[in-house]
Scaffold this active site. Structure first.
Site, PDB file in Angstrom:
ATOM      1  N   LYS A 196      21.437  29.442 -25.520  1.00 26.79           N
ATOM      2  CA  LYS A 196      21.562  28.336 -26.479  1.00 26.79           C
ATOM      3  C   LYS A 196      22.947  28.392 -27.099  1.00 26.79           C
ATOM      4  CE  LYS A 196      19.806  26.554 -30.863  1.00 26.79           C
ATOM      5  NZ  LYS A 196      18.703  26.559 -31.839  1.00 26.79           N
ATOM      6  N   ARG A 206      19.608  17.658 -36.604  1.00 23.78           N
ATOM      7  CA  ARG A 206      19.666  18.197 -37.964  1.00 23.78           C
ATOM      8  C   ARG A 206      19.417  17.112 -38.990  1.00 23.78           C
ATOM      9  NH1 ARG A 206      24.619  22.284 -36.463  1.00 23.78           N
ATOM     10  NH2 ARG A 206      23.359  23.609 -35.105  1.00 23.78           N
ATOM     11  N   ARG A 218      26.843  27.925 -37.235  1.00 23.77           N
ATOM     12  CA  ARG A 218      25.921  28.883 -36.608  1.00 23.77           C
ATOM     13  C   ARG A 218      26.595  29.691 -35.497  1.00 23.77           C
ATOM     14  NH1 ARG A 218      22.798  24.375 -38.060  1.00 23.77           N
ATOM     15  NH2 ARG A 218      20.788  24.812 -39.053  1.00 23.77           N
ATOM     16  N   LYS A 249      20.412  25.210 -23.228  1.00 23.89           N
ATOM     17  CA  LYS A 249      20.466  24.180 -24.250  1.00 23.89           C
ATOM     18  C   LYS A 249      21.848  24.118 -24.832  1.00 23.89           C
ATOM     19  CE  LYS A 249      18.718  23.230 -28.800  1.00 23.89           C
ATOM     20  NZ  LYS A 249      18.089  23.754 -29.972  1.00 23.89           N
ATOM     21  N   SER A 275      19.289  16.349 -28.870  1.00 26.47           N
ATOM     22  CA  SER A 275      19.398  15.112 -29.644  1.00 26.47           C
ATOM     23  C   SER A 275      20.704  14.354 -29.396  1.00 26.47           C
ATOM     24  CB  SER A 275      19.240  15.427 -31.132  1.00 26.47           C
ATOM     25  OG  SER A 275      20.204  16.380 -31.552  1.00 26.47           O
ATOM     26  N   TYR A 314      13.583  13.936 -25.592  1.00 23.00           N
ATOM     27  CA  TYR A 314      13.026  12.890 -26.459  1.00 23.00           C
ATOM     28  C   TYR A 314      12.697  11.640 -25.649  1.00 23.00           C
ATOM     29  CZ  TYR A 314      15.026  16.170 -29.714  1.00 23.00           C
ATOM     30  OH  TYR A 314      15.317  17.343 -30.366  1.00 23.00           O
TER      31      TYR A 314
END
Ligand code: PBG
Ligand code: ZN
Length: 325
Positions: A196, A206, A218, A249, A275, A314
């Site tokens: 990731k 987010r 992060r 990812k 996303s 999604y």
């Protein structure tokens, strides 16, 4: 007159029947996992501002939503809580009456055969928005592991089939595997977010999940996207730690990593079409710049061709509708 060519590829593409006959990638309902945002205290559903066409679902509307998805052919969901009970450590995640436990129970009751992947992280449940326990502006690895163990057991008790740790703490797979075994959940699996990356493509998530950082980034725990070998190594270590499935990812920009993992393990590998990847296609389609259906299906085929067994997207319900046409 005709040229003496070494090979004529066009013979293999002459018509649709021939093309379909030799194709090696077929999309089916078995390929997709649908991520769902479940918002505490929300009545009904609310469309996300950052992800047009994606809805946050209230707990009272979740059973009907799951029923609709099951009817459509969705076989697996990834659940994300949108919490209004945040604290420093994200203790709601290991509360038996917390949002994670409640939403898993609702899904399990409504569709017992739906595969539930429980995302295991803290950023949606902490006031600061980081993915673990913050000590002097630094996320403490091993304190976070202890909390991940508690969260994993809570999710397993509620009915999760797979725990999907996305915090990117070292040892998270091993810690969760140990905790699950000790609590008698040997048959609950671990789907590791094994490669990731610290990606800016998570931006719309987010917004939708209400987990933007108050400050910082992060990068001290998510993988650096400038390094292929380390990203591959991290997935291989997760196998040693006991992961049942791996994940790359985001997906589209990381097909090299996906293929590298594919060539180094026979375990199932998932690609997360995140996303920002959804948003890029959706907004371009809304602007009339491209054909949404064709571009989405091309993207999904690319994941499978690179070696993905599963795609988390999604677009999953929409894809199942398209596949029926
Ligand atoms: C939580 C988590 C994130 C995503 C999945 N789980 C956000 C993040 O790590 O910042 C992103 C998914 C997406 O963008 O669709 N750790
Ligand atoms: Zn997180």
């Amino acid at each position: 007159m005709s040229f003496d060519l070494p090979f004529r590829f066009r013979r293999l593409r002459k018509n649709k029947t021939i093309r379909d006959l030799i194709s090696r990638v077929e999309l089916t309902a078995n390929d997709f996992v649908y991520p769902i945002f479940v918002e505490e205290g929300l009545e009904g559903r609310a469309e996300s501002d950052s992800l047009p066409g994606v809805f946050r679902v209230g707990e009272t509307a979740l059973a009907a939503e799951i029923n609709m998805l099951w009817e459509k052919g969705i076989k697996a969901v990834m659940l994300f809580g949108v919490s209004h009970h945040k604290d420093e450590e994200g203790s709601d995640t290991w509360d038996e009456e917390g949002l994670i436990a409640r939403m898993i129970r609702i899904v399990k009751d409504q569709a017992p055969d739906m595969v539930i992947m429980a995302d295991a992280c803290f950023c949606q449940y902490t006031t600061h928005g980081h993915c673990g326990v913050l000590i002097n502006d630094h996320v403490d690895n091993d304190l976070t592991l202890e909390n991940l163990q508690k969260q994993a057991i809570n999710a397993a008790e509620a009915g999760a089939d797979f725990i999907a740790p996305s915090a990117m703490m070292d040892g998270q797979v091993m810690a969760i595997r140990d905790a699950l075994d000790e609590a008698g959940f040997e048959d609950v699996g671990v789907l590791s977010y094994s490669s990731k990356f610290a990606s800016d493509l998570y931006g719309p998530f987010r917004g939708a999940a209400g987990c933007s950082l108050k400050q910082g980034d992060r990068k001290a725990y998510q993988a650096d996207y400038r390094h292929y070998e380390l990203a591959l190594e991290e997935s291989m270590v997760d196998i040693e730690e006991g992961a049942d499935m791996l994940m790359v990812k985001p997906g589209t920009l990381y097909l090299d990593v996906l293929k590298g993992i594919r060539e180094n393990t026979s375990l199932p590998v998932a690609a997360y079409h995140v996303s920002g990847e959804y948003a890029m296609i959706k907004h371009a389609a809304l602007a009339g710049a491209l054909d949404e259906k064709k571009v989405v299906l091309e993207t999904m085929v690319a994941f499978k061709r690179a070696g993905a067994d599963l795609v988390i997207t999604y677009y999953a319900p929409q894809i199942l509708d398209w596949l029926k046409d």
